[in-house]
Design a protein around this motif. Structure first.
Motif, PDB file in Angstrom:
ATOM      1  N   ALA A  95       0.846  -1.201   0.000  1.00  0.00           N
ATOM      2  CA  ALA A  95       0.000   0.000   0.000  1.00  0.00           C
ATOM      3  C   ALA A  95       0.883   1.254   0.000  1.00  0.00           C
ATOM      4  CB  ALA A  95      -0.925  -0.006   1.220  1.00  0.00           C
ATOM      5  N   PHE A  96       1.948   1.235   0.803  1.00  0.00           N
ATOM      6  CA  PHE A  96       2.873   2.360   0.875  1.00  0.00           C
ATOM      7  C   PHE A  96       3.518   2.599  -0.503  1.00  0.00           C
ATOM      8  CE2 PHE A  96       6.954   4.402   1.864  1.00  0.00           C
ATOM      9  CZ  PHE A  96       6.569   5.400   2.743  1.00  0.00           C
ATOM     10  N   ALA A  97       3.919   1.506  -1.160  1.00  0.00           N
ATOM     11  CA  ALA A  97       4.539   1.599  -2.495  1.00  0.00           C
ATOM     12  C   ALA A  97       3.576   2.243  -3.489  1.00  0.00           C
ATOM     13  CB  ALA A  97       4.964   0.213  -2.977  1.00  0.00           C
ATOM     14  N   ARG A  98       2.305   1.796  -3.471  1.00  0.00           N
ATOM     15  CA  ARG A  98       1.299   2.380  -4.375  1.00  0.00           C
ATOM     16  C   ARG A  98       1.109   3.861  -4.075  1.00  0.00           C
ATOM     17  NH1 ARG A  98      -1.345  -2.521  -3.389  1.00  0.00           N
ATOM     18  NH2 ARG A  98      -2.678  -1.556  -1.815  1.00  0.00           N
ATOM     19  N   ASN A  99       1.124   4.216  -2.783  1.00  0.00           N
ATOM     20  CA  ASN A  99       0.923   5.599  -2.383  1.00  0.00           C
ATOM     21  C   ASN A  99       2.086   6.514  -2.773  1.00  0.00           C
ATOM     22  OD1 ASN A  99      -1.595   4.975  -1.346  1.00  0.00           O
ATOM     23  ND2 ASN A  99      -0.858   4.707   0.744  1.00  0.00           N
ATOM     24  N   ILE A 100       3.338   6.030  -2.659  1.00  0.00           N
ATOM     25  CA  ILE A 100       4.470   6.900  -3.029  1.00  0.00           C
ATOM     26  C   ILE A 100       4.651   6.978  -4.544  1.00  0.00           C
ATOM     27  CG2 ILE A 100       5.695   6.685  -0.831  1.00  0.00           C
ATOM     28  CD1 ILE A 100       7.689   4.785  -2.203  1.00  0.00           C
ATOM     29  N   ALA A 101       3.972   6.089  -5.287  1.00  0.00           N
ATOM     30  CA  ALA A 101       4.040   6.133  -6.755  1.00  0.00           C
ATOM     31  C   ALA A 101       3.454   7.439  -7.303  1.00  0.00           C
ATOM     32  CB  ALA A 101       3.338   4.921  -7.368  1.00  0.00           C
ATOM     33  N   VAL A 102       2.700   8.164  -6.479  1.00  0.00           N
ATOM     34  CA  VAL A 102       2.161   9.467  -6.905  1.00  0.00           C
ATOM     35  C   VAL A 102       3.290  10.462  -7.177  1.00  0.00           C
ATOM     36  CG1 VAL A 102      -0.012   9.172  -5.618  1.00  0.00           C
ATOM     37  CG2 VAL A 102       1.871  10.478  -4.589  1.00  0.00           C
ATOM     38  N   LEU A 103       4.488  10.184  -6.654  1.00  0.00           N
ATOM     39  CA  LEU A 103       5.628  11.062  -6.914  1.00  0.00           C
ATOM     40  C   LEU A 103       6.130  10.899  -8.357  1.00  0.00           C
ATOM     41  CD1 LEU A 103       7.607  10.770  -3.529  1.00  0.00           C
ATOM     42  CD2 LEU A 103       6.159  12.662  -4.307  1.00  0.00           C
ATOM     43  N   GLY A 104       5.561   9.914  -9.069  1.00  0.00           N
ATOM     44  CA  GLY A 104       5.891   9.755 -10.486  1.00  0.00           C
ATOM     45  C   GLY A 104       7.149   8.950 -10.770  1.00  0.00           C
ATOM     46  N   LEU A 105       7.708   8.303  -9.745  1.00  0.00           N
ATOM     47  CA  LEU A 105       8.917   7.496  -9.941  1.00  0.00           C
ATOM     48  C   LEU A 105       8.562   6.016  -9.800  1.00  0.00           C
ATOM     49  CD1 LEU A 105      11.448   9.511  -7.732  1.00  0.00           C
ATOM     50  CD2 LEU A 105      11.138   9.658 -10.208  1.00  0.00           C
ATOM     51  N   PRO A 106       9.219   5.151 -10.593  1.00  0.00           N
ATOM     52  CA  PRO A 106       8.938   3.711 -10.487  1.00  0.00           C
ATOM     53  C   PRO A 106       9.326   3.168  -9.113  1.00  0.00           C
ATOM     54  CG  PRO A 106      10.866   4.082 -11.870  1.00  0.00           C
ATOM     55  CD  PRO A 106      10.273   5.436 -11.583  1.00  0.00           C
ATOM     56  N   VAL A 107       8.566   2.173  -8.656  1.00  0.00           N
ATOM     57  CA  VAL A 107       8.799   1.575  -7.342  1.00  0.00           C
ATOM     58  C   VAL A 107       8.985   0.066  -7.502  1.00  0.00           C
ATOM     59  CG1 VAL A 107       7.894   1.252  -4.997  1.00  0.00           C
ATOM     60  CG2 VAL A 107       7.257   3.311  -6.292  1.00  0.00           C
ATOM     61  N   LEU A 108      10.093  -0.446  -6.961  1.00  0.00           N
ATOM     62  CA  LEU A 108      10.350  -1.881  -6.945  1.00  0.00           C
ATOM     63  C   LEU A 108      10.129  -2.377  -5.523  1.00  0.00           C
ATOM     64  CD1 LEU A 108      11.473  -4.562  -8.155  1.00  0.00           C
ATOM     65  CD2 LEU A 108      13.773  -3.714  -7.600  1.00  0.00           C
ATOM     66  N   LEU A 109       9.222  -3.342  -5.352  1.00  0.00           N
ATOM     67  CA  LEU A 109       9.024  -3.983  -4.048  1.00  0.00           C
ATOM     68  C   LEU A 109       9.991  -5.155  -4.000  1.00  0.00           C
ATOM     69  CD1 LEU A 109       5.186  -3.713  -4.009  1.00  0.00           C
ATOM     70  CD2 LEU A 109       6.583  -3.175  -2.002  1.00  0.00           C
ATOM     71  N   TRP A 110      10.851  -5.193  -2.985  1.00  0.00           N
ATOM     72  CA  TRP A 110      11.916  -6.192  -2.946  1.00  0.00           C
ATOM     73  C   TRP A 110      11.831  -7.044  -1.691  1.00  0.00           C
ATOM     74  CZ3 TRP A 110      14.572  -7.860  -6.815  1.00  0.00           C
ATOM     75  CH2 TRP A 110      15.710  -8.641  -6.594  1.00  0.00           C
ATOM     76  N   ASP A 111      11.827  -8.364  -1.883  1.00  0.00           N
ATOM     77  CA  ASP A 111      11.756  -9.331  -0.793  1.00  0.00           C
ATOM     78  C   ASP A 111      12.865  -9.055   0.223  1.00  0.00           C
ATOM     79  OD1 ASP A 111      11.759 -11.556   0.841  1.00  0.00           O
ATOM     80  OD2 ASP A 111      11.882 -13.006  -0.789  1.00  0.00           O
ATOM     81  N   GLU A 112      12.475  -8.729   1.446  1.00  0.00           N
ATOM     82  CA  GLU A 112      13.465  -8.359   2.461  1.00  0.00           C
ATOM     83  C   GLU A 112      13.514  -9.347   3.612  1.00  0.00           C
ATOM     84  OE1 GLU A 112      11.958  -6.248   5.912  1.00  0.00           O
ATOM     85  OE2 GLU A 112      11.303  -4.713   4.502  1.00  0.00           O
TER      86      GLU A 112
END
Length: 158
Positions: A95-112
């Motif tokens: 959800a956080f990743a989808r929300n920060i995508a509003v900044l217009g930059l690609p987001v990679l979710l990485w297994d941590e």
């Protein structure tokens, strides 16, 4: 419009063919650990640990870091369960990743799955005090997450 959010290193690399500085994020309950890598995706270093508050304020803090460092994309730690399933913390990261995508930059979710344990072990090995560890663990974990991601990204298609 929101940017790409993906769990695929190959897809993420495709939208950033020229590399660029990436901002790694480790989402804690009370803090957000940050890390940055060089534009050539060779090494990651821990950034500052931000206090976590209302999302609008967190977004503003990230936006400031993006501007200061000319960031081209985000790598957000995805805390999967050991069996690979997604619990509430993984859902919160998505959800956080989808929300920060509003900044217009690609987001990679990485297994941590191993990052926080590994970060804690590294800092114990370096003799970091428990209090200092607690304060820096999220940024150190963010650096480990980011390093793991750029290692995969710079190897090219898997």
């Amino acid at each position: 419009s929101s940017a790409l959010v993906t769990e695929s290193a190959a897809t993420f690399a495709e939208v950033l063919p020229d590399g660029g500085v990436l901002l790694g994020v480790d989402l804690g309950t009370k803090t957000i650990g940050t890390a940055f890598c060089d534009a050539g995706w060779r090494f990651a270093t821990a950034g500052k640990t931000l206090p976590r508050g209302k999302f609008a304020r967190d977004l503003e803090a990230l936006k400031r870091l993006v501007g200061e460092r000319s960031v081209r994309g985000f790598v957000v730690g995805l805390p999967l369960n050991m069996d690979g399933s997604a619990g509430p913390r993984a859902q919160a990261s998505r959800a956080f990743a989808r929300n920060i995508a509003v900044l217009g930059l690609p987001v990679l979710l990485w297994d941590e799955r191993w990052s926080s344990t590994s970060a804690d072990r590294d800092m114990i090995a370096q003799g970091t005090s428990r209090a200092r560890r607690a304060e820096r663990i999220d940024s150190h974990a963010a650096a480990i997450i980011l390093q793991s991601a750029i290692d995969a990204l710079s190897r090219g298609p898997i």
